[in-house]
Design an enzyme around this catalytic site. Sequence first.
Site, short mmCIF file in Angstrom:
data_model
loop_
_atom_site.label_atom_id
_atom_site.label_comp_id
_atom_site.label_asym_id
_atom_site.label_seq_id
_atom_site.Cartn_x
_atom_site.Cartn_y
_atom_site.Cartn_z
N GLU A 88 40.74 30.40 23.97
CA GLU A 88 40.75 29.34 24.99
C GLU A 88 39.75 28.22 24.67
OE1 GLU A 88 42.22 31.77 28.95
OE2 GLU A 88 40.17 32.04 28.30
N GLY A 119 48.62 33.47 35.11
CA GLY A 119 49.98 33.80 35.49
C GLY A 119 50.43 32.84 36.59
N MET A 127 41.79 36.17 36.02
CA MET A 127 40.82 37.25 36.13
C MET A 127 39.34 36.82 36.12
SD MET A 127 42.92 39.89 33.67
CE MET A 127 41.87 41.30 33.96
N GLU A 128 39.09 35.49 36.19
CA GLU A 128 37.68 35.04 36.14
C GLU A 128 37.30 33.97 37.17
OE1 GLU A 128 39.73 34.71 33.35
OE2 GLU A 128 39.23 36.65 32.47
N ASP A 142 52.36 32.77 31.64
CA ASP A 142 53.40 33.75 31.98
C ASP A 142 53.66 33.65 33.48
OD1 ASP A 142 51.65 36.01 33.48
OD2 ASP A 142 50.51 35.19 31.83
N1 SAH Z 1 44.80 42.43 25.90
C1 SAH Z 1 44.90 41.06 26.40
C2 SAH Z 1 44.34 41.00 27.82
C3 SAH Z 1 44.50 39.65 28.41
S1 SAH Z 1 44.01 39.65 30.07
C4 SAH Z 1 44.10 40.16 25.47
O1 SAH Z 1 43.02 40.58 25.07
O2 SAH Z 1 44.58 39.06 25.16
C5 SAH Z 1 44.67 38.10 30.55
C6 SAH Z 1 43.75 36.90 30.44
O3 SAH Z 1 44.52 35.73 30.71
C7 SAH Z 1 42.64 36.89 31.47
O4 SAH Z 1 41.51 36.22 30.95
C8 SAH Z 1 43.26 36.14 32.68
O5 SAH Z 1 42.35 35.25 33.27
C9 SAH Z 1 44.46 35.37 32.09
N2 SAH Z 1 45.79 35.70 32.63
C10 SAH Z 1 46.95 35.21 32.11
N3 SAH Z 1 48.02 35.69 32.76
C11 SAH Z 1 47.56 36.52 33.72
C12 SAH Z 1 48.22 37.34 34.69
N4 SAH Z 1 49.53 37.40 34.78
N5 SAH Z 1 47.44 38.10 35.52
C13 SAH Z 1 46.08 38.05 35.41
N6 SAH Z 1 45.42 37.30 34.49
C14 SAH Z 1 46.14 36.54 33.64
#
Ligand code: SAH
Length: 230
Positions: A12, A78, A174-175, A198
């Site tokens: 990012e 998302g 998530m942040e 997504d």
């Molecule tokens: N194993 C994956 C985990 C990604 S977690 C990896 O290491 O790439 C997803 C990250 O993208 C988080 O930082 C969150 O903020 C964001 N994100 C994107 N789509 C999301 C969704 N549908 N739900 C929650 N967070 C999402």
Amino acid sequence: MTLGIIGAMSEELEILLKDMIVEEKNTKANMVFHKGRLWGKNVVAVVCGIGKVNAAICTQILISEYRIDKIINVGVAGGIGTHIYPGNVVIGNSLVQHDMDTSAFGDKIGQIPRLDTYDFKCDAELVKLAKEACDENKDINSFVGRIVTGDQFVANVEKIRWLSYEFEALACEMEGGSIAHVCYLNSIPFVVIRSISDNANNGAHMDYQEFVPIGVKNSTCILKSMIEKM
Ligand code: SAH
């Protein structure tokens, strides 16, 4: 004025760090803080790691140790709702932590008990700048609204319907909500800008893999136009 820029994942901040003139690099709490100049401004840029705890620790270090004046969180999220697609941008005007639940005491879900606010409002001026930056870029479709945060990758249709109904949210990640929480406690203006990677539905992890690069390109592009105007 010094600006703090937080991304959860290295991809990012990848493009942005290539443009940055880094004057100082320090590791704290396992995070690398890049201090220097970016697009004509004093900036501290940092990858905080995924989830609310990482994001909160990072935000407090930026405030207490780097004395930043404002914080911008960029990244992917998302999308919630049928009108928001991967590649679109959601600028948060308010953040809520959807996994905070003391409803057993009668509280609304998302309410942090004993705190004098339900949601964390993004700085109106930063939201305006971000929106203007999006509107100038004809290829980017953007929305302003609530973003919800929790320690969960949402990949479930029922859950997104609930997030939409309960919080009227446009995006989940998530942040942002924990960065917002720390900024609120310290009276620091902030904004969260997220590109949709997504639709948080079944199969979200597949879209996520495909759309993260586009999302990062879009959010960096907006950040650049925004910072140049500050
Ligand atoms: N194993 C994956 C985990 C990604 S977690 C990896 O290491 O790439 C997803 C990250 O993208 C988080 O930082 C969150 O903020 C964001 N994100 C994107 N789509 C999301 C969704 N549908 N739900 C929650 N967070 C999402």
